[in-house]
Design a protein around this motif. Sequence first.
Motif, PDB file in Angstrom:
ATOM      1  N   CYS A 187       7.479  -6.595  18.523  1.00 41.89           N
ATOM      2  CA  CYS A 187       7.704  -5.626  17.441  1.00 41.89           C
ATOM      3  C   CYS A 187       8.460  -6.276  16.277  1.00 41.89           C
ATOM      4  O   CYS A 187       9.477  -6.951  16.471  1.00 41.89           O
ATOM      5  CB  CYS A 187       8.493  -4.439  17.982  1.00 41.89           C
ATOM      6  SG  CYS A 187       8.785  -3.139  16.766  1.00 41.89           S
ATOM      7  N   ARG A 188       7.963  -6.066  15.063  1.00 41.45           N
ATOM      8  CA  ARG A 188       8.630  -6.570  13.857  1.00 41.45           C
ATOM      9  C   ARG A 188       9.269  -5.443  13.046  1.00 41.45           C
ATOM     10  O   ARG A 188      10.198  -5.663  12.263  1.00 41.45           O
ATOM     11  CB  ARG A 188       7.630  -7.309  12.968  1.00 41.45           C
ATOM     12  CG  ARG A 188       7.007  -8.530  13.635  1.00 41.45           C
ATOM     13  CD  ARG A 188       5.807  -9.025  12.840  1.00 41.45           C
ATOM     14  NE  ARG A 188       6.154  -9.416  11.476  1.00 41.45           N
ATOM     15  CZ  ARG A 188       5.264  -9.573  10.502  1.00 41.45           C
ATOM     16  NH1 ARG A 188       3.969  -9.352  10.747  1.00 41.45           N
ATOM     17  NH2 ARG A 188       5.646  -9.950   9.298  1.00 41.45           N
ATOM     18  N   VAL A 189       8.759  -4.221  13.218  1.00 42.00           N
ATOM     19  CA  VAL A 189       9.251  -3.067  12.469  1.00 42.00           C
ATOM     20  C   VAL A 189       9.487  -1.923  13.450  1.00 42.00           C
ATOM     21  O   VAL A 189       8.571  -1.512  14.169  1.00 42.00           O
ATOM     22  CB  VAL A 189       8.257  -2.630  11.383  1.00 42.00           C
ATOM     23  CG1 VAL A 189       8.778  -1.386  10.659  1.00 42.00           C
ATOM     24  CG2 VAL A 189       8.009  -3.762  10.396  1.00 42.00           C
ATOM     25  N   GLN A 196       2.361   4.817   9.194  1.00 40.56           N
ATOM     26  CA  GLN A 196       0.900   4.892   9.116  1.00 40.56           C
ATOM     27  C   GLN A 196       0.337   3.900   8.098  1.00 40.56           C
ATOM     28  O   GLN A 196      -0.698   3.266   8.336  1.00 40.56           O
ATOM     29  CB  GLN A 196       0.483   6.321   8.741  1.00 40.56           C
ATOM     30  CG  GLN A 196      -1.014   6.544   8.725  1.00 40.56           C
ATOM     31  CD  GLN A 196      -1.363   7.978   8.365  1.00 40.56           C
ATOM     32  OE1 GLN A 196      -0.493   8.858   8.309  1.00 40.56           O
ATOM     33  NE2 GLN A 196      -2.638   8.232   8.119  1.00 40.56           N
ATOM     34  N   ALA A 197       1.020   3.744   6.976  1.00 41.75           N
ATOM     35  CA  ALA A 197       0.487   2.914   5.891  1.00 41.75           C
ATOM     36  C   ALA A 197       0.784   1.433   6.063  1.00 41.75           C
ATOM     37  O   ALA A 197       0.090   0.598   5.472  1.00 41.75           O
ATOM     38  CB  ALA A 197       1.059   3.391   4.550  1.00 41.75           C
ATOM     39  N   LEU A 198       1.798   1.087   6.853  1.00 38.93           N
ATOM     40  CA  LEU A 198       2.188  -0.313   6.999  1.00 38.93           C
ATOM     41  C   LEU A 198       1.051  -1.103   7.658  1.00 38.93           C
ATOM     42  O   LEU A 198       0.674  -0.825   8.798  1.00 38.93           O
ATOM     43  CB  LEU A 198       3.453  -0.402   7.852  1.00 38.93           C
ATOM     44  CG  LEU A 198       4.118  -1.767   7.949  1.00 38.93           C
ATOM     45  CD1 LEU A 198       4.618  -2.228   6.585  1.00 38.93           C
ATOM     46  CD2 LEU A 198       5.268  -1.713   8.955  1.00 38.93           C
ATOM     47  N   PRO A 199       0.496  -2.112   6.974  1.00 40.82           N
ATOM     48  CA  PRO A 199      -0.715  -2.780   7.465  1.00 40.82           C
ATOM     49  C   PRO A 199      -0.453  -3.911   8.454  1.00 40.82           C
ATOM     50  O   PRO A 199      -0.956  -5.024   8.313  1.00 40.82           O
ATOM     51  CB  PRO A 199      -1.332  -3.319   6.166  1.00 40.82           C
ATOM     52  CG  PRO A 199      -0.150  -3.647   5.308  1.00 40.82           C
ATOM     53  CD  PRO A 199       0.891  -2.592   5.627  1.00 40.82           C
ATOM     54  N   PRO A 258       0.808  -1.212   0.000  1.00 41.03           N
ATOM     55  CA  PRO A 258       0.000   0.000   0.000  1.00 41.03           C
ATOM     56  C   PRO A 258       0.847   1.270   0.000  1.00 41.03           C
ATOM     57  O   PRO A 258       0.312   2.369  -0.078  1.00 41.03           O
ATOM     58  CB  PRO A 258      -0.783  -0.113   1.311  1.00 41.03           C
ATOM     59  CG  PRO A 258       0.165  -0.844   2.215  1.00 41.03           C
ATOM     60  CD  PRO A 258       0.922  -1.813   1.335  1.00 41.03           C
ATOM     61  N   ILE A 259       2.156   1.137   0.076  1.00 38.88           N
ATOM     62  CA  ILE A 259       3.030   2.284   0.320  1.00 38.88           C
ATOM     63  C   ILE A 259       3.025   3.308  -0.817  1.00 38.88           C
ATOM     64  O   ILE A 259       2.802   4.505  -0.587  1.00 38.88           O
ATOM     65  CB  ILE A 259       4.470   1.804   0.615  1.00 38.88           C
ATOM     66  CG1 ILE A 259       4.490   0.857   1.821  1.00 38.88           C
ATOM     67  CG2 ILE A 259       5.397   2.984   0.850  1.00 38.88           C
ATOM     68  CD1 ILE A 259       3.974   1.463   3.110  1.00 38.88           C
ATOM     69  N   PRO A 260       3.261   2.904  -2.088  1.00 38.02           N
ATOM     70  CA  PRO A 260       3.306   3.913  -3.154  1.00 38.02           C
ATOM     71  C   PRO A 260       2.004   4.705  -3.293  1.00 38.02           C
ATOM     72  O   PRO A 260       2.025   5.936  -3.410  1.00 38.02           O
ATOM     73  CB  PRO A 260       3.596   3.096  -4.415  1.00 38.02           C
ATOM     74  CG  PRO A 260       4.274   1.865  -3.905  1.00 38.02           C
ATOM     75  CD  PRO A 260       3.601   1.566  -2.608  1.00 38.02           C
ATOM     76  N   ALA A 261       0.865   4.002  -3.302  1.00 40.55           N
ATOM     77  CA  ALA A 261      -0.418   4.698  -3.452  1.00 40.55           C
ATOM     78  C   ALA A 261      -0.669   5.630  -2.276  1.00 40.55           C
ATOM     79  O   ALA A 261      -1.196   6.736  -2.443  1.00 40.55           O
ATOM     80  CB  ALA A 261      -1.551   3.678  -3.577  1.00 40.55           C
ATOM     81  N   PHE A 262      -0.272   5.209  -1.075  1.00 38.37           N
ATOM     82  CA  PHE A 262      -0.459   6.050   0.108  1.00 38.37           C
ATOM     83  C   PHE A 262       0.303   7.363  -0.037  1.00 38.37           C
ATOM     84  O   PHE A 262      -0.241   8.451   0.195  1.00 38.37           O
ATOM     85  CB  PHE A 262       0.015   5.306   1.359  1.00 38.37           C
ATOM     86  CG  PHE A 262      -0.038   6.142   2.610  1.00 38.37           C
ATOM     87  CD1 PHE A 262      -1.191   6.198   3.375  1.00 38.37           C
ATOM     88  CD2 PHE A 262       1.067   6.885   3.015  1.00 38.37           C
ATOM     89  CE1 PHE A 262      -1.246   6.976   4.519  1.00 38.37           C
ATOM     90  CE2 PHE A 262       1.024   7.664   4.156  1.00 38.37           C
ATOM     91  CZ  PHE A 262      -0.137   7.704   4.909  1.00 38.37           C
TER      92      PHE A 262
END
Length: 364
Positions: free
Chosen positions: A128-130, A84-87, A22-26
């Motif tokens: 936590c993974r990121v 914010q965008a990372l799902p 979702p990153i580029p579109a976000f």
Amino acid sequence: MAVLSLIQRLLGKKTDVKSASPIPAFFAHKAKQQGYTLSAGQTQAIAALARQTQQLLAGKPTRSLYLHGPVGRGKSWLLDGFFQALPIAEKQRVHFHAFFARLHRGMFQHREHDDALGVTLDELLAGCRVLCFDEFHVHDIGDAMLISRLFKTLFQRGMLVLVTSNYAPEGLLPNPLYHERFKPVIDLIAARMDVLEVSSPEDFRSLPQAHAEQRFSAGQYVWPGTVAQREALGLPATHCPAQTLKVGNRQWVCRSHQAPTIAFTFNDLCEQLTAVMDYLLLCQDFDHWIIDGLPPLAQCPIAVQQRFINLVDVLYDQDKRLTLIGQQPLAHALQGQAIDLARTASRLQQLQTVCPQQAPHPVS
């Protein structure tokens, strides 16, 4: 959308970006919504973030990312947007000062343990993974040695780490007395992270649309702090008697403290032995900070300049409203020798300036 198409080309024609990340579109939508034109460096960084997101969501190994560049070029904007965008829910966004304050405190509490660092990270980063690590810099050799252990541990745990910094890796810990001792960390960053420069001809914080994004931007720089100015703005008088305030286990001096507002002189905060952990504690109770008597920083010792830099970093990251009072134009006051003053100046440019016979307007 032109930005999205460009990022897709950077990712490769065979990649179905919309379904996989979702990153580029976000970011394309966010830039259009806020009226930003993405720089080439930002576009390259977004493509790298998208690639690692695809790897992460597919359960494949990822490479961490290190974004560096001059102040105000959108590094934190990229980090916050990515977060914010990372799902996924297993993520944390931390600031250098706040994280290291918690890390030191936790390691002290677990000092009897053989692996105080590991136990502390288990508490701070459980599940936590990121980890998004904003405003990374190193000037202290003690922090440098801890950072070496920290990064090795994070990479061993398979965590995706996103770092933003004003410094390229080879520019970290610039003090020539200690730089060589930090070289193993620089080599580790090069081996385990994709290092990308985020550059642009302009400071994005100086753009009008940036001023609506933070409460910090609603603050003011007031000079020369006349009686009439103070009365009009409801500010404390110049010679308010000192009051005592307990901060942690210590007694501090301030000019007034009635939540949500606290007022200090520059001397109260920066010419005393105050620290980042103290500022963070006070931020829990006070949203509006008044700091009176900003001097020409070039006349202050480096340690005093660094405390002011740290204070502004904390207030900016905690999104506190700041009223800063000095006797001369802000650009003159902020001339000094401390390495990170450029970042401080960029952040304080977002304040509205109030000077004699002039309505508030953005500092230029």
